[in-house]
Design an enzyme around this catalytic site. Structure first.
Site, PDB file in Angstrom:
ATOM      1  N   ASP A   1      30.428  28.655  29.801  1.00 28.69           N
ATOM      2  CA  ASP A   1      31.810  29.087  29.962  1.00 28.69           C
ATOM      3  C   ASP A   1      32.252  28.822  31.385  1.00 28.69           C
ATOM      4  O   ASP A   1      31.544  28.185  32.160  1.00 28.69           O
ATOM      5  CB  ASP A   1      31.933  30.569  29.606  1.00 28.69           C
ATOM      6  CG  ASP A   1      33.213  30.865  28.847  1.00 28.69           C
ATOM      7  OD1 ASP A   1      34.233  30.208  29.143  1.00 28.69           O
ATOM      8  OD2 ASP A   1      33.215  31.744  27.995  1.00 28.69           O
ATOM      9  N   THR A   2      33.417  29.314  31.741  1.00 30.18           N
ATOM     10  CA  THR A   2      33.996  28.981  33.034  1.00 30.18           C
ATOM     11  C   THR A   2      35.116  29.972  33.320  1.00 30.18           C
ATOM     12  O   THR A   2      35.309  30.931  32.581  1.00 30.18           O
ATOM     13  CB  THR A   2      34.526  27.530  33.001  1.00 30.18           C
ATOM     14  OG1 THR A   2      35.059  27.205  34.282  1.00 30.18           O
ATOM     15  CG2 THR A   2      35.609  27.349  31.968  1.00 30.18           C
ATOM     16  N   ILE A   3      35.827  29.769  34.401  1.00 31.83           N
ATOM     17  CA  ILE A   3      37.028  30.564  34.630  1.00 31.83           C
ATOM     18  C   ILE A   3      38.219  29.619  34.735  1.00 31.83           C
ATOM     19  O   ILE A   3      38.096  28.455  35.113  1.00 31.83           O
ATOM     20  CB  ILE A   3      36.945  31.452  35.896  1.00 31.83           C
ATOM     21  CG1 ILE A   3      36.914  30.616  37.184  1.00 31.83           C
ATOM     22  CG2 ILE A   3      35.745  32.387  35.820  1.00 31.83           C
ATOM     23  CD1 ILE A   3      38.260  30.279  37.768  1.00 31.83           C
TER      24      ILE A   3
ATOM     25  N   TYR B   1      37.485  26.144  37.212  1.00 31.71           N
ATOM     26  CA  TYR B   1      36.473  26.247  38.274  1.00 31.71           C
ATOM     27  C   TYR B   1      35.203  26.803  37.646  1.00 31.71           C
ATOM     28  O   TYR B   1      35.236  27.842  36.987  1.00 31.71           O
ATOM     29  CB  TYR B   1      37.065  27.183  39.331  1.00 31.71           C
ATOM     30  CG  TYR B   1      36.234  27.691  40.460  1.00 31.71           C
ATOM     31  CD1 TYR B   1      35.348  26.874  41.163  1.00 31.71           C
ATOM     32  CD2 TYR B   1      36.395  29.008  40.881  1.00 31.71           C
ATOM     33  CE1 TYR B   1      34.633  27.385  42.238  1.00 31.71           C
ATOM     34  CE2 TYR B   1      35.697  29.521  41.962  1.00 31.71           C
ATOM     35  CZ  TYR B   1      34.805  28.701  42.640  1.00 31.71           C
ATOM     36  OH  TYR B   1      34.105  29.199  43.706  1.00 31.71           O
TER      37      TYR B   1
END
Length: 525
Positions: free
Chosen positions: A347-349, A365
């Site tokens: 996952d990521t932001i 990011y």
């Protein structure tokens, strides 16, 4: 309009500025920056860096970013590639000679040089107005004082904790265990890094003691990284790729990001009457899954470092989509192509900000897999990404691991535009799901007339490595129907991705939507 007798959330409407992201402290920090006179770029960077403290399993200063943005009064969408490169000495042959067919996820060989910090410093200088000292202040504060661990963060932390190795276990575990909801996470080493960057800029990160700390941790694990690899890291300005779907333009970051996959997928879906289907029915889910299989297969064949690929035009051509659409049987599932998805969930932001001058920023990011490589630097506790696992080891492949090369990336920011006017920066998190998520979100908007919040609230489905994952929002009948079509159906243990968006209405009002699958929110003023 949503049914107010059922659980849900309303969108946030404001006039002066909106931020939507996956943690409320970061959204609040971004709005505070806007109120201080900062612009959308200042706010997006401030929120993004803070997210590395609020959600350290997802992202951090040892990772990469991609950014799409507009300037006040200008409809041009600009793109910046903040992804790092493999060390100059890296070769695929070295790993093949060890009998490997993929880059090991938790090895130093999977660590590309972090590119996000250079991108943030560059964008602060060229597009921001407040300066690094002001926009890094919120992250420094929370890194020192601590952040209570939020519920979704605690869930993911527990799932990914086994990745952590060596000194990373002391930095990111509490007595050897993942934290519980509400425990306080502090990162004083990262606070010191950010103080030095605020004072001396990007060189404080890419040379001297901080770079030496990262290189020492990698060298101890057999890494080939050098001071020169870090010193030469630079973000690259580039031009978005664009596709159209039912009257709107979808702008994506170009390769080495996988944004072109979303455009190809929508081009395939144009050949079917999606709007005539039940949005939560088996027919739509099936057609979308088949389109994803074909689009992701093209991704795996073609997308790589832009200096090493030549088939982007072919991938985006209408003729290519038409030929692929003709392969879809509306009643029967095809076998999943090889390597449709990466090995494990990641996952990521994502953060998006629009300010009072209607500057729009779409920023993603990440450190790739949960806690990245699991390797952290000893002195400052910088957790290093494993983006190098995005390379393949096949000899002659466009995305073959090589020194100084950028790997294929899953993270993709996006924007929608109508008649040349940017109408919505948005992003969908969730590793490999992201192109499918972009296509689903756009289809929800255009085929079914959903507003942004409803479009992201709606149940998701993803054909992932031979298994068709349907969130619990789908009915048992749909699961049975899809099983009869030949899909291997299961309910995923983790919600599929997350998303954020801001609609810019023609009258100037901003509408922020935030995915309930995450801890975050949209805020405005």
């Amino acid at each position: 309009m949503r049914d107010f007798q059922l659980p849900g959330r309303s969108a946030v409407f404001a006039q002066n500025g909106v931020c939507a992201t996956s943690h409320p402290l970061a959204a609040q920090a971004a709005i505070d920056i806007l109120k201080r006179g900062g612009n959308a770029m200042d706010a997006a960077i401030a929120g993004a860096v803070l997210l590395g403290i609020c959600e350290p399993q997802m992202t951090g200063i040892g990772g990469d970013c991609f950014v799409l943005y507009t300037r006040p009064g200008d409809t041009t969408v600009h793109a910046l590639n903040g992804s790092g490169r493999a060390p100059a000495a890296a070769t695929a042959e070295r790993l093949r000679s060890q009998g490997l067919t993929t880059v090991p996820l938790t090895s130093a060989d999977a660590v590309t040089v972090p590119g996000a910090m250079d991108a943030f410093c560059h964008l602060s200088e060229t597009e921001g107005v407040l300066g690094l000292d002001a926009i890094l202040a919120p992250a420094i504060h929370y890194a020192d004082e601590g952040v209570p661990v939020a519920p979704r963060v605690a869930f993911d932390w527990g799932n990914d904790a086994e990745t952590l190795q060596g000194s990373a276990r002391q930095r990111y575990l509490f007595d050897g265990k993942a934290p519980q909801v509400g425990q306080i996470f502090r990162a004083p080493g990262q606070a010191e890094v950010l103080r030095r960057v605020a004072k001396d800029g990007r060189d404080a990160f890419y040379s001297g003691e901080i770079a030496e700390d990262m290189i020492a941790a990698l060298t101890a694990q057999g890494g080939l990284h050098t001071q020169d690899d870090f010193a030469q890291t630079r973000a690259t300005a580039t031009t978005p790729v664009c596709g159209q779907y039912k009257g709107i333009d979808l702008l994506e970051h170009p390769p080495n990001g996988q944004g072109a996959t979303a455009i190809l997928m929508l081009n395939i879906l144009k050949h079917f009457d999606i709007a005539g289907m039940d949005p939560l029915g088996a027919e739509r889910a099936h057609i979308e899954a088949e389109a994803a299989k074909l689009a992701y297969d093209a991704r795996n064949r073609f997308i790589a470092d832009p200096d090493h690929m030549s088939r982007l035009d072919h991938m985006l051509a209408a003729e290519t989509a038409a030929k692929l659409a003709a392969l879809i049987d509306p009643k029967r599932a095809m076998a999943a192509p090889k390597d449709v998805s990466e090995a494990v969930h990641k996952d990521t932001i994502y953060i998006t900000v629009v300010d009072k001058d209607r500057m729009a920023v779409s920023l993603i990011y990440s450190i790739f897999h949960g806690f990245g490589s699991g390797i952290a630097s000893d002195k400052f506790g910088i957790l290093l990404q494993n983006r190098g696992a995005g390379f393949c080891l096949d000899a002659g492949h466009a995305n073959e691991l090589a020194g100084g090369k950028r790997p294929m990336h899953t993270i993709i920011p996006a924007m929608l535009a109508d008649g040349g006017r940017v109408t919505m920066p948005f992003g969908v998190m969730g590793g490999a799901y992201q192109p499918n998520g972009h296509a689903r979100f756009v289809s929800n908007l255009q085929d079914f007339g959903m507003d942004p919040q409803a479009a992201m609230d709606a149940p998701r489905a993803f054909s992932d490595a031979g298994t068709f994952k349907l969130e619990r929002g789908y009915s048992d009948k749909v699961r049975r129907d899809l099983t009869e079509m030949g899909h291997k159906v299961e309910i995923p243990t983790t919600a599929i991705g997350g998303s954020q968006a801001i609609r810019i209405h023609e009258n100037g009002v901003l509408e922020g939507a935030s995915d309930p699958r995450k801890d975050g929110c949209a805020l405005g003023y």
